[in-house]
Motif scaffolding. Structure first.
Motif, short mmCIF file in Angstrom:
data_model
loop_
_atom_site.label_atom_id
_atom_site.label_comp_id
_atom_site.label_asym_id
_atom_site.label_seq_id
_atom_site.Cartn_x
_atom_site.Cartn_y
_atom_site.Cartn_z
N PRO A 167 0.84 -1.21 0.00
CA PRO A 167 0.00 0.00 0.00
C PRO A 167 0.87 1.25 0.00
O PRO A 167 1.99 1.24 0.51
CB PRO A 167 -0.80 -0.13 1.29
N ARG A 168 0.34 2.33 -0.60
CA ARG A 168 1.06 3.60 -0.70
C ARG A 168 0.19 4.73 -0.17
O ARG A 168 -1.04 4.60 -0.14
CB ARG A 168 1.41 3.89 -2.15
N ALA A 169 0.81 5.83 0.19
CA ALA A 169 0.07 6.98 0.70
C ALA A 169 -0.98 7.46 -0.30
O ALA A 169 -2.09 7.85 0.10
CB ALA A 169 1.04 8.11 1.05
N ASP A 170 -0.67 7.38 -1.60
CA ASP A 170 -1.64 7.85 -2.59
C ASP A 170 -2.81 6.89 -2.80
O ASP A 170 -3.71 7.16 -3.59
CB ASP A 170 -0.97 8.22 -3.92
N ASP A 171 -2.84 5.77 -2.06
CA ASP A 171 -4.00 4.85 -2.09
C ASP A 171 -5.10 5.29 -1.13
O ASP A 171 -6.19 4.72 -1.15
CB ASP A 171 -3.58 3.43 -1.67
N ALA A 172 -4.82 6.28 -0.28
CA ALA A 172 -5.73 6.61 0.82
C ALA A 172 -7.16 6.85 0.37
O ALA A 172 -8.10 6.24 0.91
CB ALA A 172 -5.20 7.81 1.60
N ALA A 173 -7.38 7.72 -0.59
CA ALA A 173 -8.75 8.06 -0.99
C ALA A 173 -9.49 6.84 -1.53
O ALA A 173 -10.65 6.59 -1.14
CB ALA A 173 -8.74 9.19 -2.01
N GLU A 174 -8.85 6.08 -2.42
CA GLU A 174 -9.51 4.89 -3.00
C GLU A 174 -9.79 3.85 -1.92
O GLU A 174 -10.87 3.26 -1.87
CB GLU A 174 -8.63 4.30 -4.10
N TRP A 175 -8.81 3.61 -1.04
CA TRP A 175 -8.96 2.65 0.06
C TRP A 175 -10.14 3.02 0.95
O TRP A 175 -11.01 2.21 1.25
CB TRP A 175 -7.67 2.61 0.86
N ILE A 176 -10.14 4.29 1.42
CA ILE A 176 -11.17 4.75 2.36
C ILE A 176 -12.55 4.67 1.71
O ILE A 176 -13.52 4.23 2.34
CB ILE A 176 -10.84 6.17 2.86
N GLU A 177 -12.65 5.06 0.46
CA GLU A 177 -13.93 4.97 -0.25
C GLU A 177 -14.42 3.51 -0.31
O GLU A 177 -15.60 3.23 -0.07
CB GLU A 177 -13.80 5.54 -1.66
N GLU A 237 3.46 -7.09 7.25
CA GLU A 237 3.57 -6.77 5.84
C GLU A 237 2.17 -6.77 5.24
O GLU A 237 1.47 -7.78 5.30
CB GLU A 237 4.47 -7.75 5.09
N ALA A 238 1.76 -5.64 4.69
CA ALA A 238 0.43 -5.49 4.11
C ALA A 238 0.54 -5.45 2.59
O ALA A 238 1.57 -5.09 2.02
CB ALA A 238 -0.23 -4.22 4.62
N PHE A 239 -0.56 -5.80 1.95
CA PHE A 239 -0.65 -5.83 0.49
C PHE A 239 -2.03 -5.31 0.08
O PHE A 239 -3.02 -5.59 0.75
CB PHE A 239 -0.54 -7.27 -0.03
N VAL A 240 -2.07 -4.59 -1.01
CA VAL A 240 -3.35 -4.32 -1.65
C VAL A 240 -3.48 -5.30 -2.80
O VAL A 240 -2.50 -5.64 -3.47
CB VAL A 240 -3.51 -2.86 -2.13
N ILE A 241 -4.69 -5.79 -2.97
CA ILE A 241 -5.00 -6.68 -4.08
C ILE A 241 -5.67 -5.81 -5.13
O ILE A 241 -6.67 -5.15 -4.85
CB ILE A 241 -5.92 -7.83 -3.62
N CYS A 242 -5.09 -5.79 -6.32
CA CYS A 242 -5.57 -4.89 -7.37
C CYS A 242 -6.04 -5.68 -8.58
O CYS A 242 -5.47 -6.72 -8.92
CB CYS A 242 -4.44 -3.96 -7.81
N ARG A 243 -7.07 -5.16 -9.22
CA ARG A 243 -7.58 -5.75 -10.45
C ARG A 243 -6.59 -5.45 -11.57
O ARG A 243 -6.15 -4.31 -11.74
CB ARG A 243 -8.95 -5.16 -10.74
N ARG A 244 -6.22 -6.48 -12.30
CA ARG A 244 -5.17 -6.34 -13.30
C ARG A 244 -5.52 -5.34 -14.41
O ARG A 244 -4.69 -4.51 -14.78
CB ARG A 244 -4.85 -7.70 -13.93
N HIS A 245 -6.73 -5.37 -14.93
CA HIS A 245 -6.99 -4.56 -16.13
C HIS A 245 -7.07 -3.05 -15.87
O HIS A 245 -6.87 -2.27 -16.80
CB HIS A 245 -8.25 -5.07 -16.87
N ASP A 246 -7.31 -2.62 -14.63
CA ASP A 246 -7.37 -1.18 -14.39
C ASP A 246 -6.67 -0.73 -13.12
O ASP A 246 -6.62 0.46 -12.82
CB ASP A 246 -8.82 -0.68 -14.38
#
Length: 185
Positions: free
Chosen positions: A15-25, A60-69
């Motif tokens: 995870p990165r600091a710029d993930d905050a808005a998407e994560w929180i939403e 250790e944390a991870f975000v799981i992201c959809r590959r196509h977007d």
């Protein structure tokens, strides 16, 4: 950690600091779906604390992201990472409500297990889940975990001590192909 992209429909990354808005939403949109199973970081301050925790050697944390977007579909973490002769960790995970039941978590958690056993050299990963959480139980079963026990009032979530089932998988029992096959269904 750089992104691990061997998945068909997902990839994982730190995870990165710029993930905050998407994560929180996503967490806020999933609040009803997550209750009473988890309480993920749902404010900017809580997300910052989560990122600080991710700097510790035993987490250790991870975000799981959809590959196509690249959309964040969920998260998983390894906590209480013990090295030395124990080489073990606990795993937590959650899916965003809009992405549940589509194979993302099976594949994403599978990628984390591959990372845990191959890159980190862990021998054992344990997941503790509430007995009423059928989706979580189905996930660990698909991935090859074995139920090892039951712990009454094991973990305090949302202000209540909750019973949990203990599930674990050992490195020699991990088959990455299991996650790929299960997510393709």
């Amino acid at each position: 950690m750089d992104a691990l992209q061997t998945g068909r429909i997902t990839f994982i990354r730190s995870p990165r600091a710029d993930d905050a808005a998407e994560w929180i939403e996503l967490v806020r949109a999933s609040r009803r779906f997550h209750a009473p199973w988890i309480s993920a970081a749902s404010t900017p301050e809580a997300f910052e604390a989560f990122l600080r925790r991710n700097e510790a050697a035993e987490f250790e944390a991870f975000v799981i992201c959809r590959r196509h977007d690249g959309a964040i579909v969920g998260s998983t973490n390894l906590s209480q990472i013990f090295m030395g002769p124990f080489r073990s960790a606990y795993m937590g995970y959650w899916a965003g409500a809009p992405y549940a039941g589509q194979g993302y978590m099976t594949e994403g958690v599978g990628l984390v297990l591959t990372h845990a056993f191959r890159a980190m050299g862990l021998h054992r990963v344990e997941a503790n889940l509430q007995p009423e959480n059928a989706a979580s139980r189905a996930l660990v079963q698909r991935l090859g975990f074995t139920q090892e026990g039951y712990s009454p009032r094991y973990l305090k979530i949302a202000g209540r001590w909750r019973d949990h089932e203990r599930w674990a998988i050992l490195s020699e029992n991990w088959r990455p192909s299991r996650a790929r096959r299960a997510s393709a269904k």
